[in-house]
Design an enzyme around this catalytic site. Structure first.
Site, mmCIF file in Angstrom:
data_model
loop_
_atom_site.group_PDB
_atom_site.id
_atom_site.type_symbol
_atom_site.label_atom_id
_atom_site.label_comp_id
_atom_site.label_asym_id
_atom_site.label_seq_id
_atom_site.Cartn_x
_atom_site.Cartn_y
_atom_site.Cartn_z
ATOM 1 N N SER A 168 6.282 -3.851 -3.831
ATOM 2 C CA SER A 168 4.398 -4.755 -4.477
ATOM 3 C C SER A 168 4.599 -4.072 -5.461
ATOM 4 C CB SER A 168 4.033 -2.714 -3.637
ATOM 5 O OG SER A 168 1.841 -3.573 -4.013
ATOM 6 N N TYR B 28 0.720 6.090 -3.005
ATOM 7 C CA TYR B 28 1.692 4.240 -2.220
ATOM 8 C C TYR B 28 2.274 3.718 -3.850
ATOM 9 C CZ TYR B 28 1.509 -1.065 -0.964
ATOM 10 O OH TYR B 28 2.156 -1.639 -0.353
HETATM 11 P P1 NAD Z 1 2.052 -3.520 8.413
HETATM 12 O O1 NAD Z 1 0.796 -2.342 8.765
HETATM 13 O O2 NAD Z 1 1.296 -4.797 9.247
HETATM 14 O O3 NAD Z 1 3.214 -3.554 8.942
HETATM 15 C C1 NAD Z 1 3.686 -1.974 8.629
HETATM 16 C C2 NAD Z 1 5.035 -2.214 9.452
HETATM 17 O O4 NAD Z 1 5.943 -0.853 9.428
HETATM 18 C C3 NAD Z 1 5.071 -1.410 11.222
HETATM 19 O O5 NAD Z 1 5.736 -2.187 12.092
HETATM 20 C C4 NAD Z 1 4.511 -0.552 11.800
HETATM 21 O O6 NAD Z 1 5.314 -0.160 12.376
HETATM 22 C C5 NAD Z 1 6.057 0.040 10.638
HETATM 23 N N1 NAD Z 1 5.874 1.278 9.839
HETATM 24 C C6 NAD Z 1 4.956 2.632 9.921
HETATM 25 N N2 NAD Z 1 5.095 3.800 9.679
HETATM 26 C C7 NAD Z 1 6.385 4.025 10.455
HETATM 27 C C8 NAD Z 1 7.434 4.404 10.776
HETATM 28 N N3 NAD Z 1 6.830 5.891 10.203
HETATM 29 N N4 NAD Z 1 8.714 4.103 11.129
HETATM 30 C C9 NAD Z 1 9.011 3.149 11.331
HETATM 31 N N5 NAD Z 1 8.675 2.262 11.065
HETATM 32 C C10 NAD Z 1 6.757 2.671 10.620
HETATM 33 O O7 NAD Z 1 2.501 -3.494 7.179
HETATM 34 P P2 NAD Z 1 2.362 -5.280 5.588
HETATM 35 O O8 NAD Z 1 0.740 -5.187 5.399
HETATM 36 O O9 NAD Z 1 2.946 -5.930 6.944
HETATM 37 O O10 NAD Z 1 3.551 -4.338 4.617
HETATM 38 C C11 NAD Z 1 5.053 -4.015 4.599
HETATM 39 C C12 NAD Z 1 5.788 -3.737 3.591
HETATM 40 O O11 NAD Z 1 5.228 -4.516 2.485
HETATM 41 C C13 NAD Z 1 4.952 -2.065 3.627
HETATM 42 O O12 NAD Z 1 6.059 -1.829 2.606
HETATM 43 C C14 NAD Z 1 4.035 -2.378 1.636
HETATM 44 O O13 NAD Z 1 3.627 -1.564 1.567
HETATM 45 C C15 NAD Z 1 4.646 -3.897 1.532
HETATM 46 N N6 NAD Z 1 3.268 -4.735 0.930
HETATM 47 C C16 NAD Z 1 2.591 -5.229 1.591
HETATM 48 C C17 NAD Z 1 1.214 -6.392 1.482
HETATM 49 C C18 NAD Z 1 0.553 -6.312 1.415
HETATM 50 O O14 NAD Z 1 -0.930 -6.480 1.218
HETATM 51 N N7 NAD Z 1 0.214 -6.750 2.797
HETATM 52 C C19 NAD Z 1 1.544 -6.032 -0.473
HETATM 53 C C20 NAD Z 1 2.666 -5.403 -1.082
HETATM 54 C C21 NAD Z 1 3.750 -4.844 -0.330
#
Ligand code: NAD
Length: 267
Positions: free
Chosen positions: A149, A162
């Protein structure tokens, strides 16, 4: 412009791919001819429908499987990697993507949320990598992409767990890259700014509560205020960076933390 990433016939695991960025990454890989093991939580019927739709939309021969490993449990993660190797016969690509967020001041941060964020966002990357590397070393080639991130590079208030986990992912990425540099394996971190996924939608609501301001003001003044181009990062833009890294084109890039954040971390 269409690019041939020459990935057809390869196999991948994408953690946390039942939603958001992981789902987009998995879909992009399958479109390039890569068989994928999906992982994550959610309604079983919806996950199965998504799995089947992804497989149907992919080129012939591509398999899309699902493993429900809980990313807080090292044993289940080991089982998921073994499942991928057994069912798909190889493991070329690992995308460590699963992640959660919780927003609260440090002195009020719930212990269980701290442990869950460190477990899912950081320790799961170690467990999956640990079990994938022997397969990749034996094959003489491998690609690991960790979804960190912008918070792997800089901080924001109220996100201590985080930020700590994502900085940890960037450090872990560098260490693994150094260890595997002579094995045909690359290990990189992608550091996105804000992408409008369910995780961010939840944060918008949480931030509104923590700061006592409206949801619209959070988007305007908090979320996109951090991003100089004032625009959410698109799924396709992230998938493009990932496909580059896992292809031969990205073979010289290892140990990098690549920003894709509309200028956020340039400030
Ligand atoms: P999201 O909530 O849409 O998806 C998260 C996924 O992780 C889901 O499939 C969920 O079921 C899974 N998950 C959660 N806990 C779990 C567990 N204990 N075991 C197995 N699976 C589990 O989130 P997202 O925004 O798509 O984020 C995905 C990644 O991208 C994360 O690591 C997040 O930190 C990173 N990220 C997101 C953003 C953003 O703006 N959305 C920015 C930077 C980084």
């Amino acid at each position: 412009m269409s690019v041939d990433y020459k990935l057809s016939g390869q196999a991948a695991v994408v953690t946390g791919s039942t939603s958001g960025i992981g789902q987009a990454m998995a879909a992009a890989l399958t479109r390039e001819g890569v068989s994928v093991v999906l992982n994550g939580f959610g309604d079983a019927a919806k996950i199965e429908a998504e799995r089947a739709a992804m497989e149907a939309a992919a080129p012939e021969g591509v398999r899309v499987l699902y493993h429900g490993a809980d990313m807080t449990r090292g044993g289940e993660i080991a089982d998921m990697i073994a499942f991928a190797a057994r069912e798909l016969g190889r493991l070329d690509i690992l995308v460590n993507n699963a992640g959660i967020q919780h927003v609260a001041p440090v002195d009020e941060f719930p212990d269980d949320k701290w442990d869950a964020i460190i477990g899912i966002n950081l320790s799961s990357v170690f467990h999956a990598t640990k079990h994938a590397l022997p397969l990749m070393k034996a094959a003489g080639r491998g690609r690991i992409v960790n979804i960190a991130s912008a918070h792997g590079l800089v901080a924001s208030p109220f996100k201590s767990a985080y930020v700590a986990a994502k900085h940890g992912v960037v450090g872990f990425t560098k260490s693994c890259a150094l260890e595997t540099a002579r094995n045909g394996i690359t290990v990189n971190a992608i550091c996105p700014g804000y992408v409008k996924t369910p995780l961010v939608e939840m944060q918008i609501a949480d931030q509104a509560k923590a700061r006592g301001i409206s949801v619209d003001r959070v988007v305007e003044d908090v979320i996109l205020a951090a991003q100089p181009n004032r625009t959410f990062v698109e799924y396709d833009q992230l998938a493009g960076m990932m496909l580059y890294l896992v292809s031969d084109l990205g073979g010289a890039v290892t140990g990098a933390a690549l920003s894709i954040d509309g200028g956020w971390t340039a400030a």
